[in-house]
Design a protein around this motif. Structure first.
Motif, PDB file in Angstrom:
ATOM      1  N   LEU A  49      15.016 -21.810   2.131  1.00 11.36           N
ATOM      2  CA  LEU A  49      13.793 -22.275   2.513  1.00 11.36           C
ATOM      3  C   LEU A  49      13.676 -23.827   2.202  1.00 11.36           C
ATOM      4  O   LEU A  49      13.225 -24.643   3.255  1.00 11.36           O
ATOM      5  CB  LEU A  49      12.534 -21.796   1.983  1.00 11.36           C
ATOM      6  CG  LEU A  49      12.245 -20.324   2.150  1.00 11.36           C
ATOM      7  CD1 LEU A  49      11.259 -19.896   1.457  1.00 11.36           C
ATOM      8  CD2 LEU A  49      11.738 -20.315   3.700  1.00 11.36           C
TER       9      LEU A  49
ATOM     10  N   GLY B 104      13.675 -26.501   5.350  1.00 13.00           N
ATOM     11  CA  GLY B 104      12.155 -27.323   5.258  1.00 13.00           C
ATOM     12  C   GLY B 104      12.868 -28.832   5.215  1.00 13.00           C
ATOM     13  O   GLY B 104      12.114 -29.602   5.870  1.00 13.00           O
TER      14      GLY B 104
ATOM     15  N   LEU C 230      12.167 -21.771  11.028  1.00 11.06           N
ATOM     16  CA  LEU C 230      11.564 -21.218   9.756  1.00 11.06           C
ATOM     17  C   LEU C 230      10.867 -19.924   9.867  1.00 11.06           C
ATOM     18  O   LEU C 230      10.964 -19.265   8.871  1.00 11.06           O
ATOM     19  CB  LEU C 230      10.453 -22.483   9.327  1.00 11.06           C
ATOM     20  CG  LEU C 230      11.108 -23.535   8.482  1.00 11.06           C
ATOM     21  CD1 LEU C 230      10.021 -24.705   8.375  1.00 11.06           C
ATOM     22  CD2 LEU C 230      11.423 -23.047   7.089  1.00 11.06           C
TER      23      LEU C 230
ATOM     24  N   ASN D  93       4.202 -21.010   7.384  1.00 10.70           N
ATOM     25  CA  ASN D  93       4.778 -22.215   8.096  1.00 10.70           C
ATOM     26  C   ASN D  93       3.763 -23.335   8.548  1.00 10.70           C
ATOM     27  O   ASN D  93       4.176 -24.396   8.271  1.00 10.70           O
ATOM     28  CB  ASN D  93       5.652 -21.512   9.198  1.00 10.70           C
ATOM     29  CG  ASN D  93       6.274 -22.809   9.889  1.00 10.70           C
ATOM     30  OD1 ASN D  93       6.909 -23.605   9.371  1.00 10.70           O
ATOM     31  ND2 ASN D  93       6.197 -22.564  11.202  1.00 10.70           N
TER      32      ASN D  93
ATOM     33  N   ILE E 245       8.931 -24.871   1.119  1.00  8.89           N
ATOM     34  CA  ILE E 245       9.205 -25.656   2.303  1.00  8.89           C
ATOM     35  C   ILE E 245       8.741 -27.139   2.240  1.00  8.89           C
ATOM     36  O   ILE E 245       9.280 -28.032   2.669  1.00  8.89           O
ATOM     37  CB  ILE E 245       8.503 -24.872   3.586  1.00  8.89           C
ATOM     38  CG1 ILE E 245       9.111 -23.233   3.640  1.00  8.89           C
ATOM     39  CG2 ILE E 245       9.142 -25.451   4.855  1.00  8.89           C
ATOM     40  CD1 ILE E 245       8.196 -22.320   4.675  1.00  8.89           C
TER      41      ILE E 245
ATOM     42  N   SER F 236      10.315 -30.551   3.274  1.00  8.10           N
ATOM     43  CA  SER F 236      10.299 -31.014   4.363  1.00  8.10           C
ATOM     44  C   SER F 236       9.503 -32.588   4.038  1.00  8.10           C
ATOM     45  O   SER F 236       9.543 -33.514   5.026  1.00  8.10           O
ATOM     46  CB  SER F 236       9.175 -30.397   5.114  1.00  8.10           C
ATOM     47  OG  SER F 236       7.878 -30.327   4.652  1.00  8.10           O
TER      48      SER F 236
END
Lengths: 364, 105
Positions: free
Chosen positions: A22, A26, A44, A62, A252, A256
């Motif tokens: 993840l 991410g 994702l 998500n 995530i 990200s």
């Protein structure tokens, strides 16, 4: 309602492998989003589902990471002068209507043809939109001049800007004056696609480039504003149904937020047509991936018959192709960044490009 | 000049460490109580505010950390001279004559 939601939601056990997967997706998804304005969700959501997360929880978790990521990316790119807030707000308003229309169509298909029909509709939409729009973006990107000159405005956008149909809107940052009636369909289609395949940017960014006539860099940055507003609205809805698994969201988000800032920085190193190169490439590969998923739904609808072994292989290949799409996007971005950074360093011996002061946006 | 840049770099490293520590504390706080927090946050209704507020808080701390981390590693944005796009906006129509108070009769 609340108790039912809690009972219905099954939270998965987290392993180090799940966390690593993840976080990595991410990060790469964030990198691509920071650069082209969207991406990551298409890997994702099915990725989480493959870990055993229920579909609704995967979509909700998500979405809950998407809006803060888009917020940070939009803020960062706003500092670089790449965001037209007014355009983002106008697009987001019509996209909200588009989302509702998309949900209604989905519900209609679900009632009439069941889950397999709905999945088939999603996959066919994926393939059709991504092949047509993505194919054009891809073609345009590779035929564009890569000499650093600004992208010329397309013929359609020029024509539409010339039509004086009130109310006319002037988007100051983008330096575009166009009728509101031509921005509404782009926003609407963005929302509809977001409700269908969860990646509205695949229509939003090309729409802003080819219909509204905004440059690639500004379109991709403005898409982050749309993603933030739509993501926030969607998260409120999902969270009120108790579908957000905060652990998945935060893992995530950890990746990200690192990726989205790198992607945003990357846009200052590359030539404008690189946005189209990355977007077109990803869209075409994702279209191939979704095309591989179509036979499974056709079998469920008893239109064709294929052995379960073949279907299983197709499903794995489809998911791997999607990961490949994201990976290729990331490699192109990083490659272009490294090249751009070297060029900037070489230029520093002559006319030094000024570094944007880190003090000016230290809080994000 | 070099001393100034060294001082700036030192400041950047300190900021990265500060925001990194805050982020680590936030993550540790959530994941050490994940079994309790996860279902609590997923009760729906007004409890929806909890995951939303959480991601905002994490975004500010972790976002600031990420920004400072990339800067510390020397990855910063460069400003380029803006490449002018060909003018496409249609010039505004000429202003209409204002209504006159007097009539030429």
């Amino acid at each position: 309602m609340h108790d039912t939601a809690v009972e219905a939601v099954k939270f998965i056990d987290l392993t180090w492998m799940n966390i690593a997967f993840l976080f990595t997706v991410g990060f790469i998804g964030g990198l691509v989003s920071g650069f082209i304005g969207s991406g990551g969700a298409f890997v994702l959501t099915p990725g989480m589902m493959s870990l055993g997360v229920p579909a609704a929880v995967a979509v909700a978790s998500n979405m809950c990471h998407k809006f803060p990521k888009a917020m940070v990316g939009a803020y960062k790119r706003y500092k670089y002068g790449q965001v037209d807030i007014k355009l983002g707000l106008v697009m987001a308003a019509s996209a909200t209507v588009g989302v509702q229309a998309g949900i209604k169509i989905q519900e209609m298909i679900l009632t009439r043809w069941g889950e397999a029909g709905s999945n088939l509709y999603v996959s066919v939409s994926f393939v059709a939109v991504l092949l047509i729009v993505g194919g054009y973006v891809f073609y345009d990107a590779w035929t564009a001049k890569g000499d650093g000159s600004a992208d010329p405005v397309g013929a359609l956008a020029k024509k539409l800007q010339g039509i004086n149909l009130p109310p006319m809107i002037h988007f100051k940052t983008a330096n575009v004056r166009i009728s509101l009636w031509f921005t509404i369909p782009v926003g609407f289609a963005t929302g509809m696609l977001a409700a269908t395949i969860a990646v509205g940017g695949f229509i939003g960014v090309p729409g802003m480039i080819y219909v509204v006539g905004v440059g690639g860099l500004m379109s991709s940055a403005t898409e982050l504003v749309i993603a933030f507003l739509m993501g926030l609205g969607g998260t409120v809805k999902w969270a009120m149904h108790g579908m957000v698994d905060i652990r998945l969201t935060l893992i995530i988000l950890a990746g990200s937020l690192l990726g989205v800032q790198l992607g945003a920085i990357g846009t200052t190193y590359v030539k404008e047509h690189m946005i189209k190169v990355v977007m077109g490439t990803i869209m075409v590969i994702v279209a191939v991936s979704r095309a591989l998923a179509v036979p499974e739904y056709l079998v469920q609808l008893k239109v064709i018959s294929v052995t379960p072994q073949v279907l299983s292989i197709l499903s794995i290949v489809s998911f791997l192709t999607m990961c490949f799409a994201l990976g290729v996007g990331a490699v192109i971005i990083l490659g272009a960044m490294i090249k751009g950074k070297r060029a900037a360093e070489q230029a520093a011996y002559g006319t030094a490009p000024a570094r944007v002061s880190s003090e000016s946006y230290e809080h994000v | 000049m070099a001393a100034r840049s060294e001082e700036k770099r030192k400041k950047l490293v300190l900021k990265t460490m500060l925001y990194g520590t805050i982020t680590a504390i936030l993550y540790a706080a959530v994941f050490s109580h994940a079994d309790m927090i996860t279902p609590y946050f997923a009760q729906g209704g007004y409890y929806a505010a909890l995951p939303i507020a959480t991601v905002f808080i994490f975004s500010f701390a972790h976002g600031a950390f990420a920004h400072n981390l990339w800067s510390t590693l020397g990855i910063e944005a460069v400003t380029k001279p803006a490449t002018a796009r060909s003018r496409t906006t249609v010039p505004r129509p000429a202003e209409r004559p204002r209504p006159r108070l007097r009539v030429n009769a």
